[in-house]
Design a protein around this motif. Structure first.
Motif, PDB file in Angstrom:
ATOM      1  N   GLN A  67      15.092  -4.913  16.865  1.00 33.39           N
ATOM      2  CA  GLN A  67      14.409  -3.749  17.436  1.00 33.39           C
ATOM      3  C   GLN A  67      12.947  -4.043  17.764  1.00 33.39           C
ATOM      4  O   GLN A  67      12.343  -3.343  18.572  1.00 33.39           O
ATOM      5  N   ALA A  68      12.383  -5.031  17.087  1.00 30.69           N
ATOM      6  CA  ALA A  68      10.994  -5.417  17.364  1.00 30.69           C
ATOM      7  C   ALA A  68      10.831  -6.854  16.898  1.00 30.69           C
ATOM      8  O   ALA A  68      11.547  -7.291  15.992  1.00 30.69           O
ATOM      9  N   PRO A  69       9.912  -7.592  17.505  1.00 28.02           N
ATOM     10  CA  PRO A  69       9.767  -8.994  17.095  1.00 28.02           C
ATOM     11  C   PRO A  69       9.210  -9.131  15.671  1.00 28.02           C
ATOM     12  O   PRO A  69       8.451  -8.277  15.222  1.00 28.02           O
ATOM     13  N   VAL A  70       9.620 -10.181  14.993  1.00 24.95           N
ATOM     14  CA  VAL A  70       9.056 -10.484  13.676  1.00 24.95           C
ATOM     15  C   VAL A  70       8.039 -11.602  13.842  1.00 24.95           C
ATOM     16  O   VAL A  70       8.091 -12.366  14.816  1.00 24.95           O
ATOM     17  N   ASP A  71       7.095 -11.698  12.914  1.00 29.01           N
ATOM     18  CA  ASP A  71       6.128 -12.800  13.004  1.00 29.01           C
ATOM     19  C   ASP A  71       6.398 -13.890  11.976  1.00 29.01           C
ATOM     20  O   ASP A  71       5.774 -14.943  12.015  1.00 29.01           O
ATOM     21  N   LEU A  72       7.322 -13.620  11.056  1.00 30.43           N
ATOM     22  CA  LEU A  72       7.628 -14.626  10.045  1.00 30.43           C
ATOM     23  C   LEU A  72       9.101 -14.502   9.672  1.00 30.43           C
ATOM     24  O   LEU A  72       9.634 -13.390   9.612  1.00 30.43           O
ATOM     25  N   ALA A  73       9.752 -15.628   9.424  1.00 29.36           N
ATOM     26  CA  ALA A  73      11.154 -15.603   8.993  1.00 29.36           C
ATOM     27  C   ALA A  73      11.339 -16.572   7.845  1.00 29.36           C
ATOM     28  O   ALA A  73      10.937 -17.732   7.936  1.00 29.36           O
ATOM     29  N   GLU A  74      11.910 -16.072   6.772  1.00 34.11           N
ATOM     30  CA  GLU A  74      12.323 -16.947   5.667  1.00 34.11           C
ATOM     31  C   GLU A  74      13.832 -17.059   5.730  1.00 34.11           C
ATOM     32  O   GLU A  74      14.562 -16.097   5.472  1.00 34.11           O
ATOM     33  N   LEU A  75      14.314 -18.243   6.112  1.00 37.36           N
ATOM     34  CA  LEU A  75      15.751 -18.468   6.301  1.00 37.36           C
ATOM     35  C   LEU A  75      16.300 -19.300   5.148  1.00 37.36           C
ATOM     36  O   LEU A  75      15.710 -20.305   4.760  1.00 37.36           O
ATOM     37  N   LEU A  79      21.044 -20.729  12.514  1.00 36.32           N
ATOM     38  CA  LEU A  79      20.468 -19.416  12.197  1.00 36.32           C
ATOM     39  C   LEU A  79      19.414 -18.999  13.218  1.00 36.32           C
ATOM     40  O   LEU A  79      19.336 -17.837  13.613  1.00 36.32           O
ATOM     41  N   ARG A  80      18.586 -19.940  13.639  1.00 33.78           N
ATOM     42  CA  ARG A  80      17.554 -19.607  14.633  1.00 33.78           C
ATOM     43  C   ARG A  80      18.185 -19.019  15.895  1.00 33.78           C
ATOM     44  O   ARG A  80      17.674 -18.056  16.473  1.00 33.78           O
ATOM     45  N   LEU A  98      15.214 -16.166  17.222  1.00 37.43           N
ATOM     46  CA  LEU A  98      13.815 -16.303  16.822  1.00 37.43           C
ATOM     47  C   LEU A  98      13.021 -17.012  17.915  1.00 37.43           C
ATOM     48  O   LEU A  98      13.401 -18.097  18.367  1.00 37.43           O
ATOM     49  N   ALA A  99      11.941 -16.400  18.330  1.00 36.39           N
ATOM     50  CA  ALA A  99      11.078 -17.016  19.334  1.00 36.39           C
ATOM     51  C   ALA A  99      10.348 -18.200  18.705  1.00 36.39           C
ATOM     52  O   ALA A  99      10.190 -18.283  17.478  1.00 36.39           O
ATOM     53  N   ASP A 100       9.899 -19.113  19.545  1.00 34.64           N
ATOM     54  CA  ASP A 100       9.214 -20.309  19.047  1.00 34.64           C
ATOM     55  C   ASP A 100       7.964 -19.952  18.248  1.00 34.64           C
ATOM     56  O   ASP A 100       7.530 -20.696  17.379  1.00 34.64           O
ATOM     57  N   ALA A 101       7.362 -18.799  18.576  1.00 33.93           N
ATOM     58  CA  ALA A 101       6.112 -18.421  17.911  1.00 33.93           C
ATOM     59  C   ALA A 101       6.327 -17.946  16.472  1.00 33.93           C
ATOM     60  O   ALA A 101       5.370 -17.859  15.700  1.00 33.93           O
TER      61      ALA A 101
END
Lengths: 319, 355
Positions: B266-274, B285-286, B291-294
């Motif tokens: 629904q909205a971009p995240v700035d951090l992902a713990e996978l 998973l990416r 998940l965007a490159d940023a």
């Protein structure tokens, strides 16, 4: 009251071994009986796919499945992994490839081993066939492994009744795991003291109760117990039961008494066997003392001291 | 609906061997740390839930021993999942959503050192067709990695896998709890021998012992306990067929579905713990999580730096929450997995209040 010494950590081998006995439903029974007869069965789903190995319920639709079909003992590798160091229980003792194989006539893949001279001889898409085990019992290991095969793909799956003489109805799946058990600080301290015929409890710094055997934490306060307190050796039977079932590998005649024993100075009863008195004369309040095992490392059982019984009020909080 | 947040997170230092401590001795400092963070005593927590495994401990009902560490007398409201603590957190979250509790303590621990983990994990496989072959966890992950490399549309090769390893273990240099830190560049890693081809040692997680704990709280209680709560905006978990041969191992539809249901898109995240114990799994998973490159992925180093069984998934949620607590992330995604080749997947979306 002594501060706890830094313990040398105890360790001992621990083997957990079970012969799991598992019953098979109609589909798995037909599949494994088929392997015993060098016949590979799959099951057809309501939308026409053929699942090998077969299952009783469709993983996509959850439909119950029973429409058995026979597929070829030849197939195609869909992915692989070269295993240079086979481990205990794996299908081959020499380096081999794990493979998922889609047998000719099937739409899904079966996991097994592929006997190949080296990783360069294996690739996705390569053709393989089943090498049957010499002695087959109705188990997935009736497939000894796969081996490379030059032939082309066989045809479609064909209907099969799934009926065989003397069908397999269950498997025994032995499982053995080896551990090195380490009981940690508190229990190491306890066990070492026990070998010197001293029983230590540990006192909670918060509620001041003395726990025995200590496990390193006070279950009431959730804090570490680290102050060692000598308890016993004598104690009081707080409650007991009479055991009438003879345990396997246990050389104790039944009936015998298993009791909770509050060692003098402890705030928690531990449990142990009562000996040296007829089983029907054991009672709450009986005063007992430990009898050490032949190797002297732990109390084998507890026997009456001959003292008068303890008053109920002295141990009622420890029941 | 009630809002529930992670308000505290703690973890042990993850080590290859912790024979000097029992499970409860390893766990207790972590429990004290999270309770101290929020200024609560164990007895003041409304609900407690844990994750662990008897097969790691080698004995039945092993979780009951750890209960001493939370002060389970007088009786507490307690539950346990025989899997990663991320699923214990899910159970606690639903309990808080019902309004039956305002606070929850979630913990998880695992000691792999007493046994042979690669053999122990074979016991979670289907007992008729797979477990009798004793396929170890690294071999199953290798089958998935090869499928990914063979697939035309992924761009995955061994160099890409090594890149994941090098990035993760370099990131772990700033994680004091990590078991493995630092890495040679990816090209150098490719000179190493295979463990189970196509996986080299750097493609696999370290085997070790560790524990983690979080405190959850609802609404105003969360605001009282934590200056910047990590609100759980959504959480979902999905599973796939047990049999590897019916799955497309290059995809993770359960992760995609869990992410959709958790609101991750629904909205971009700035951090992902996978929770990707194997390098190839991060690539899968990416893609599923779009998940965007940023997006910063696993600044903690992830499971390639420390993978204490049953705790590593909960740690992903904890690390994501901790980044929000310190203002280093605004909207974070956390993922946990369980079972062979990403069989089961949990996705949570965490947000901090706007700074």
């Amino acid at each position: 009251m002594t501060p706890a010494p830094s313990p040398e950590v105890l360790q001992a081998p621990l083997v957990v071994e079970f012969p799991f006995t598992r019953s098979l439903g109609p589909v798995q029974s037909a599949f494994l009986t088929g392997l015993r007869n060098r016949t590979v069965l799959g099951v057809r789903t309501t939308d026409g796919r053929v699942l090998v190995p077969p299952v009783e319920y469709d993983p996509v639709t959850a439909d119950e499945l029973a429409d058995l079909v026979e597929v070829a003992p030849t197939g195609t590798v869909t992915t692989w992994a070269w295993n240079p160091a086979p481990r205990r229980g794996q299908p081959l003792r020499t380096p081999f490839a794990w493979v998922l194989v889609r047998l000719d006539g099937a739409d899904t893949a079966l996991l097994h081993a592929l006997d190949a001279p080296g990783p360069d001889a294996v690739r996705t898409g390569m053709r393989v066939r089943i090498r049957w085990a010499g002695e087959r019992v109705g188990a997935i290991t009736d497939i000894a492994c796969f081996e490379p095969y030059d032939g082309a793909g066989a045809g479609e799956a064909v209907p099969h009744s799934g009926e065989f003489a003397d069908p397999v109805s269950g498997i025994v799946a032995p499982a053995r795991l080896d551990y090195t058990y380490a009981p940690g600080r508190a229990q190491s301290r306890y066990l070492k003291a026990l070998a010197g015929r001293t029983t230590y409890g540990e006192r909670c710094p918060s509620c001041r109760k003395v726990y025995v055997p200590p496990r390193g934490a006070c279950p009431t306060c959730g804090v570490a117990t680290d102050e060692q307190v000598e308890v016993g050796p004598r104690g009081t039977v707080t409650t007991f039961c009479i055991v009438n079932i003879k345990a396997r590998n246990l050389d104790i005649e039944v009936p015998y008494v298993y009791a909770h024993i509050a060692l003098d100075g402890a705030d928690l009863a531990l449990h142990g066997r009562i000996g040296g008195i007829p089983y029907d004369q054991v009672r709450m309040g009986l005063r007992v003392e430990p009898v050490w095992s032949a190797d002297g490392r732990y109390p084998d059982h507890y026997r009456p001291t001959g003292e008068p019984d303890a008053d109920y009020d002295t141990y009622k909080e420890l029941l | 609906m009630r809002q529930v947040a992670i308000v505290a997170f703690g973890q042990s230092d993850h080590r290859p061997d912790s024979a000097e401590t029992s499970e409860v001795e390893m766990l207790m400092p972590v429990l004290h740390q999270v309770l101290d963070t929020v200024g609560l005593r164990a007895g003041e927590i409304d609900f407690t839930c844990s994750g662990s495994s008897d097969y790691l401990a080698g004995r039945a009902f092993s979780f009951t021993m750890a209960l001493d560490g939370v002060g389970a007398w007088p009786p507490i409201s307690e539950s346990h999942v025989e899997m990663d603590g991320a699923w214990a957190l899910y159970e606690a979250w639903t309990r808080l959503l019902t309004g039956e509790a305002d606070t929850a303590l979630v913990y998880a621990y695992g000691k792999s050192s007493p046994g042979d983990l690669r053999e122990v994990l074979t016991r979670q496989l289907d007992p008729y067709y797979m477990a009798p072959l004793w396929p170890d966890s690294v071999s199953l992950a290798a089958l998935q990695a090869q499928a990914l490399i063979d697939a035309a549309d992924t761009g995955a090769d061994e160099r890409a896998l090594a890149g994941v390893a090098a990035r993760s273990r370099t990131a772990a240099e700033t994680n004091p709890h990590a078991q493995l830190t630092g890495s040679p560049p990816p090209e150098a890693l490719l000179d190493e021998p295979y463990l189970v081809r196509p996986l080299r040692r750097h493609d696999c997680p370290p085997i070790g012992d560790g524990a983690a704990a979080v405190v959850l709280a609802a609404g105003d209680t969360a605001r009282r306990l934590c200056p910047r709560p990590a609100w759980i905006r959504g959480m979902d978990h999905r599973t796939e067929a047990h049999s590897l041969g019916v799955r497309d191992l290059t995809r993770s539809p359960s992760t995609r579905l869990a992410a959709e249901r958790a609101g991750a898109f629904q909205a971009p995240v700035d951090l992902a713990e996978l929770h990707a114990p194997f390098t190839s799994q991060e690539l899968i998973l990416r893609r599923e999580l779009r998940l965007a490159d940023a997006v910063r992925v696993n600044p903690s180093g992830g499971a390639l730096a420390a993978n204490p069984m049953m705790a590593a998934g909960l740690i992903r949620l904890g690390e994501a929450a901790a980044a929000i607590h310190r203002g280093a992330a605004g909207r974070a995604l956390a993922h946990a997995t369980s079972g062979p080749c990403l069989q089961q997947n949990l996705v949570a979306v965490l947000e901090g209040d706007v700074l």
